[in-house]
Design a protein around this motif. Structure first.
Motif, PDB file in Angstrom:
ATOM      1  N   MET A 291       1.030  -1.206   0.185  1.00  0.00           N
ATOM      2  CA  MET A 291      -0.355  -0.426   0.140  1.00  0.00           C
ATOM      3  C   MET A 291       0.724   1.105   0.210  1.00  0.00           C
ATOM      4  O   MET A 291       0.222   2.328  -0.774  1.00  0.00           O
ATOM      5  CB  MET A 291      -0.968  -0.005   1.271  1.00  0.00           C
ATOM      6  N   LEU A 292       2.107   1.028   0.975  1.00  0.00           N
ATOM      7  CA  LEU A 292       3.015   2.329   0.663  1.00  0.00           C
ATOM      8  C   LEU A 292       3.657   2.764  -0.348  1.00  0.00           C
ATOM      9  O   LEU A 292       3.471   3.869  -1.031  1.00  0.00           O
ATOM     10  CB  LEU A 292       4.359   2.160   2.268  1.00  0.00           C
ATOM     11  N   VAL A 293       3.816   1.266  -1.131  1.00  0.00           N
ATOM     12  CA  VAL A 293       4.334   1.502  -2.759  1.00  0.00           C
ATOM     13  C   VAL A 293       3.466   2.273  -3.490  1.00  0.00           C
ATOM     14  O   VAL A 293       4.100   2.866  -4.330  1.00  0.00           O
ATOM     15  CB  VAL A 293       5.066   0.168  -2.927  1.00  0.00           C
ATOM     16  N   GLU A 294       2.779   1.784  -3.200  1.00  0.00           N
ATOM     17  CA  GLU A 294       1.481   2.269  -4.476  1.00  0.00           C
ATOM     18  C   GLU A 294       0.833   3.775  -4.316  1.00  0.00           C
ATOM     19  O   GLU A 294       0.970   4.837  -5.178  1.00  0.00           O
ATOM     20  CB  GLU A 294       0.276   1.750  -4.247  1.00  0.00           C
ATOM     21  N   LEU A 295       1.054   4.026  -2.742  1.00  0.00           N
ATOM     22  CA  LEU A 295       0.451   5.491  -2.801  1.00  0.00           C
ATOM     23  C   LEU A 295       1.931   6.638  -2.440  1.00  0.00           C
ATOM     24  O   LEU A 295       1.408   7.491  -3.373  1.00  0.00           O
ATOM     25  CB  LEU A 295      -0.328   5.608  -1.134  1.00  0.00           C
ATOM     26  N   PHE A 296       2.522   6.628  -2.177  1.00  0.00           N
ATOM     27  CA  PHE A 296       3.890   7.485  -1.596  1.00  0.00           C
ATOM     28  C   PHE A 296       4.767   7.235  -2.633  1.00  0.00           C
ATOM     29  O   PHE A 296       5.941   7.802  -2.604  1.00  0.00           O
ATOM     30  CB  PHE A 296       4.155   7.223  -0.349  1.00  0.00           C
ATOM     31  N   THR A 297       5.158   6.142  -3.908  1.00  0.00           N
ATOM     32  CA  THR A 297       6.286   6.276  -4.799  1.00  0.00           C
ATOM     33  C   THR A 297       5.516   6.858  -6.229  1.00  0.00           C
ATOM     34  O   THR A 297       5.051   5.760  -6.434  1.00  0.00           O
ATOM     35  CB  THR A 297       6.600   4.739  -4.472  1.00  0.00           C
ATOM     36  N   GLU A 298       6.671   7.298  -6.995  1.00  0.00           N
ATOM     37  CA  GLU A 298       6.297   6.936  -8.236  1.00  0.00           C
ATOM     38  C   GLU A 298       5.868   6.014  -8.728  1.00  0.00           C
ATOM     39  O   GLU A 298       5.429   5.862  -9.864  1.00  0.00           O
ATOM     40  CB  GLU A 298       7.936   7.757  -8.570  1.00  0.00           C
ATOM     41  N   HIS A 299       6.605   4.380  -8.861  1.00  0.00           N
ATOM     42  CA  HIS A 299       6.514   3.379  -9.603  1.00  0.00           C
ATOM     43  C   HIS A 299       5.262   2.853  -9.282  1.00  0.00           C
ATOM     44  O   HIS A 299       4.540   2.751  -9.716  1.00  0.00           O
ATOM     45  CB  HIS A 299       7.709   2.362  -8.724  1.00  0.00           C
ATOM     46  N   GLY A 300       4.719   2.628  -7.966  1.00  0.00           N
ATOM     47  CA  GLY A 300       3.177   2.396  -7.249  1.00  0.00           C
ATOM     48  C   GLY A 300       3.818   0.490  -7.277  1.00  0.00           C
ATOM     49  O   GLY A 300       4.560   0.120  -7.972  1.00  0.00           O
ATOM     50  N   ALA A 301       2.519   0.153  -7.578  1.00  0.00           N
ATOM     51  CA  ALA A 301       1.931  -1.472  -7.477  1.00  0.00           C
ATOM     52  C   ALA A 301       0.845  -2.042  -8.338  1.00  0.00           C
ATOM     53  O   ALA A 301      -0.284  -1.014  -7.408  1.00  0.00           O
ATOM     54  CB  ALA A 301       2.170  -1.432  -5.443  1.00  0.00           C
ATOM     55  N   GLY A 302       1.105  -2.870  -8.917  1.00  0.00           N
ATOM     56  CA  GLY A 302      -0.196  -3.237  -9.017  1.00  0.00           C
ATOM     57  C   GLY A 302      -0.707  -2.978  -9.989  1.00  0.00           C
ATOM     58  O   GLY A 302       0.106  -1.801 -10.991  1.00  0.00           O
ATOM     59  N   THR A 303      -2.027  -3.183 -10.721  1.00  0.00           N
ATOM     60  CA  THR A 303      -2.444  -2.293 -11.966  1.00  0.00           C
ATOM     61  C   THR A 303      -3.676  -0.823 -11.614  1.00  0.00           C
ATOM     62  O   THR A 303      -4.673  -1.384 -10.410  1.00  0.00           O
ATOM     63  CB  THR A 303      -3.676  -2.909 -12.769  1.00  0.00           C
TER      64      THR A 303
END
Length: 308
Positions: A291-303
């Motif tokens: 969740m943190l990678v998705e919301l708070f990074t440029e790369h994001g996670a998932g689709t």
């Protein structure tokens, strides 16, 4: 300075750099509602559940308003097996007779719901962030009607209705209680079990993805995160698709690229976006800090699924 101290200092500078880079994203989600559907087999692993709870607390302390909707299919199946009650499924939905409904409500609104709320409270003890366990039956949160499904008879090719028992579809969401918890000066985190009530007072089991989508729409959530057991939606080449529009999502279903359990997840995502959610992300809830990678990074996670 020895090597251990040097490595520790390097980690400190890396952490500071990461936090600085996250600032634009933190501001983007400040005081915004994010509905998180938490489910899958990872729910049964205590270490994963504790990490999930800690990430939820971090979201709350960073200014996000997280609302958790959880499933509990594996836990229901385990309890039914112990009770000697057999389950069957139609299009991924559990056929729910009175005995199954009783077990489903006990597991979802009881054991699973309270455990998730408890772990959030434990993780947030020092900052006084508290999980609040609810179900769709509380304060008229979720009104439903009986789900209707049909199947084509392979011999006669006639469409026949399949009785799923006490399985419901949301018809109305009254989110006043959730809104009050979000707007409170206290740091409450609502945790919602997917149980609803029909107009006649009958209790129904509801698909958790569907409840999350309906609630996200009613709350006008900025994001809905569908935490699943897969990395995201894959294209024909087997690679994860990072972003797609509603039209592209519909195309994946139409041409058979999306199959099995991914179809209802995409349908839920599309329905939530149409209901006013800015975007829905399908991501792997088993990965720490997804969740943190998705919301708070440029790369994001998932689709990510968006309107266009």
């Amino acid at each position: 300075m020895d090597e251990i101290e040097r490595q520790s200092e390097d980690r400190a500078w890396t952490t500071a750099k990461t936090l600085a880079e996250a600032l634009p994203y933190i501001q983007n989600y400040d005081r915004q509602t994010v509905v998180i559907k938490y489910g899958g087999h990872a729910m049964g692993e205590t270490a994963v559940a504790k990490q999930f709870a800690a990430d939820i607390v971090l979201l709350k302390l960073m200014g996000v308003n997280p609302v958790v909707v959880h499933g509990g299919g594996p836990q229901i199946s385990a309890m039914l097996d112990k009770a000697g009650v057999k389950s069957s499924f139609v299009d991924g939905l559990r056929v729910t007779d009175p005995d199954t409904m009783q077990v489903a409500e006990m597991v979802l609104s009881g054991a699973v719901n309270k455990e998730i709320a408890h772990w959030i409270t434990v993780a947030g003890k020092q900052a006084d962030v508290r999980g609040v366990g609810l179900s769709g039956k509380d304060a008229g949160l979720l009104t439903v009607e009986k789900t209707r499904r049909t199947r084509r008879d392979p011999d006669s090719l006639i469409e026949q209705e399949v009785d799923l028992g006490f399985v419901g579809e949301p018809t109305r969401v009254d989110a006043k209680l959730i809104t009050r918890l979000i707007e409170s000066d206290a740091d409450w985190v609502p945790v919602v079990a997917p149980i609803g009530v029909a107009e006649d007072g009958q209790t129904y089991n509801v698909n958790a993805d569907t409840v999350a989508g309906a609630l996200a729409g009613a709350l006008g959530a900025k994001r809905m995160l569908l935490l699943t057991d897969v990395e995201g939606v894959k294209g024909k080449d087997g690679q994860i698709i990072r972003q797609m529009t509603l039209a592209e999502a519909e195309g994946l279903i139409a041409d058979g690229t999306a199959t099995g359990g991914m179809i209802p997840k995409l349908q839920t995502a599309m329905a939530a976006v149409r209901a006013g959610v800015e975007a829905v992300v399908i991501l792997d809830g088993r990965r720490p800090h997804a969740m943190l990678v998705e919301l708070f990074t440029e790369h994001g996670a998932g689709t990510l699924v968006r309107a266009r």
